[in-house]
Scaffold this motif. Structure first.
Motif, PDB file in Angstrom:
ATOM      1  N   GLU A 121     -10.802   2.525   5.535  1.00 45.84           N
ATOM      2  CA  GLU A 121      -9.566   2.060   6.141  1.00 45.84           C
ATOM      3  C   GLU A 121      -8.398   2.970   5.772  1.00 45.84           C
ATOM      4  O   GLU A 121      -7.515   3.224   6.587  1.00 45.84           O
ATOM      5  N   VAL A 122      -8.414   3.448   4.535  1.00 43.48           N
ATOM      6  CA  VAL A 122      -7.324   4.304   4.053  1.00 43.48           C
ATOM      7  C   VAL A 122      -7.196   5.508   4.988  1.00 43.48           C
ATOM      8  O   VAL A 122      -6.117   5.839   5.474  1.00 43.48           O
ATOM      9  N   GLU A 123      -8.326   6.115   5.284  1.00 45.60           N
ATOM     10  CA  GLU A 123      -8.333   7.291   6.154  1.00 45.60           C
ATOM     11  C   GLU A 123      -7.772   6.958   7.542  1.00 45.60           C
ATOM     12  O   GLU A 123      -6.962   7.684   8.098  1.00 45.60           O
ATOM     13  N   ARG A 124      -8.220   5.807   8.070  1.00 47.90           N
ATOM     14  CA  ARG A 124      -7.766   5.407   9.404  1.00 47.90           C
ATOM     15  C   ARG A 124      -6.255   5.165   9.426  1.00 47.90           C
ATOM     16  O   ARG A 124      -5.562   5.569  10.352  1.00 47.90           O
ATOM     17  N   ILE A 125      -5.762   4.536   8.376  1.00 46.12           N
ATOM     18  CA  ILE A 125      -4.326   4.238   8.315  1.00 46.12           C
ATOM     19  C   ILE A 125      -3.525   5.543   8.250  1.00 46.12           C
ATOM     20  O   ILE A 125      -2.568   5.747   9.010  1.00 46.12           O
ATOM     21  N   VAL A 126      -3.936   6.428   7.367  1.00 37.81           N
ATOM     22  CA  VAL A 126      -3.201   7.693   7.220  1.00 37.81           C
ATOM     23  C   VAL A 126      -3.206   8.445   8.546  1.00 37.81           C
ATOM     24  O   VAL A 126      -2.173   8.918   9.013  1.00 37.81           O
ATOM     25  N   ASN A 127      -4.365   8.490   9.210  1.00 37.46           N
ATOM     26  CA  ASN A 127      -4.465   9.210  10.483  1.00 37.46           C
ATOM     27  C   ASN A 127      -3.572   8.599  11.552  1.00 37.46           C
ATOM     28  O   ASN A 127      -2.969   9.312  12.345  1.00 37.46           O
ATOM     29  N   ARG A 128      -3.500   7.281  11.558  1.00 38.55           N
ATOM     30  CA  ARG A 128      -2.688   6.603  12.569  1.00 38.55           C
ATOM     31  C   ARG A 128      -1.223   7.007  12.433  1.00 38.55           C
ATOM     32  O   ARG A 128      -0.550   7.308  13.407  1.00 38.55           O
ATOM     33  N   TYR A 129      -0.729   7.055  11.187  1.00 36.95           N
ATOM     34  CA  TYR A 129       0.683   7.424  10.990  1.00 36.95           C
ATOM     35  C   TYR A 129       0.888   8.914  11.237  1.00 36.95           C
ATOM     36  O   TYR A 129       1.928   9.329  11.748  1.00 36.95           O
ATOM     37  N   LYS A 130      -0.118   9.709  10.895  1.00 35.63           N
ATOM     38  CA  LYS A 130      -0.033  11.158  11.109  1.00 35.63           C
ATOM     39  C   LYS A 130       0.128  11.462  12.592  1.00 35.63           C
ATOM     40  O   LYS A 130       0.940  12.263  13.011  1.00 35.63           O
ATOM     41  N   GLU A 131      -0.680  10.761  13.422  1.00 38.29           N
ATOM     42  CA  GLU A 131      -0.634  10.978  14.878  1.00 38.29           C
ATOM     43  C   GLU A 131       0.751  10.720  15.443  1.00 38.29           C
ATOM     44  O   GLU A 131       1.173  11.327  16.406  1.00 38.29           O
ATOM     45  N   GLU A 132       1.452   9.772  14.844  1.00 38.99           N
ATOM     46  CA  GLU A 132       2.767   9.380  15.344  1.00 38.99           C
ATOM     47  C   GLU A 132       3.837  10.405  15.015  1.00 38.99           C
ATOM     48  O   GLU A 132       4.852  10.490  15.702  1.00 38.99           O
ATOM     49  N   LEU A 133       3.599  11.177  13.954  1.00 42.32           N
ATOM     50  CA  LEU A 133       4.659  12.099  13.501  1.00 42.32           C
ATOM     51  C   LEU A 133       4.834  13.271  14.481  1.00 42.32           C
ATOM     52  O   LEU A 133       3.891  13.735  15.095  1.00 42.32           O
TER      53      LEU A 133
END
Ligand code: ADP
Ligand code: 5GP
Length: 204
Positions: A192-204
């Protein structure tokens, strides 16, 4: 999408599992309860396919033969089991699932699905347990004796569970089970940690 969480709730007959689960389901969104199959006869007021799938022994054994149960056990002289299909589909869809099953079944689930969350409901005392089973008015003397006779054995398995909730005041017990569910829904795992980080990364 994240898998749903599987919550397994056990405890002696009369401890209040059914009462607590009903209230939790009414209050929580995105959580479902599996409807078990049983060879026991319906109690007054119980509805087929709502409280249980009430079936005869042949139908139950047929599903055993088809490997259709996530777990099953002989409880107080009747067969009870969790049909596999719905539970796995719901978890896949990210829906949380509650199983209200006995200790034998819970231990089978623990082996096949160790990421489940195992909650044990305790009565405040054996005296109160007796009063509750009597008060429910659903058991014969023999069935009541059988349920009480098994209670201590079931309580002795409590070390296999993650959480315990004493059901003295009903409201408090419901809130505690809901608190456990909420805490587990917020718990992080590596994936989940990876998924969360990726989700915010995509938004930047
Ligand atoms: P279980 O599903 O564990 O066999 P039930 O939910 O059927 O138990 O509860 C057994 C009886 O005890 C029911 O009549 C229910 O209304 C009653 N009961 C449940 N929780 C409490 C409580 N905290 N205080 C008093 N009675 C309760
Ligand atoms: P009751 O007859 O009071 O509805 O249930 C008797 C016991 O069977 C309870 O301990 C309940 O948790 C358990 N039980 C209900 N459904 C299942 C199931 O699908 N599998 C197993 N192993 N136990 C169940």
């Amino acid at each position: 999408m994240a898998q749903g969480k599987l919550f397994v709730i056990s405890g002696p007959s009369g401890a209040g599992k059914g009462t607590i689960c009903k209230e939790v389901l009414d209050a929580e969104r995105n959580i479902r309860m599996s409807v078990s199959m049983t060879t026991r006869s319906p109690r007054e007021g119980e509805v087929d396919k709502v409280h249980y799938h009430f079936v005869d022994r042949d139908s139950f054994e047929k599903l055993i033969g088809e490997d259709g149960f996530m777990e099953y056990a002989n409880v107080y002289g009747n067969l009870y089991g969790t049909p596999r299909k719905n539970v796995l589909e719901w978890l896949e869809q990210g829906i949380d699932v509650i199983l209200e099953i006995d200790v034998q079944g819970a231990m089978q689930v623990k082996r096949s699905y160790p990421e489940g969350v195992f909650i044990f409901i305790l009565p405040p005392s054996i005296e109160e347990l007796k009063n509750r089973i009597k008060g429910r008015g659903s058991e014969t003397e023999e069935s009541m004796a059988r349920r009480l006779g098994t209670a201590l054995q079931e309580i002795a398995s409590i070390d296999q569970y993650d959480y315990r909730v004493i059901n003295e005041d009903l409201e408090t017990a419901i809130n505690r089970v809901r608190a456990i569910i909420t805490a587990e829904q917020c718990k992080l795992n590596g994936e989940e940690v990876e998924r969360i980080v990726n989700r915010y990364k995509e938004e930047l």
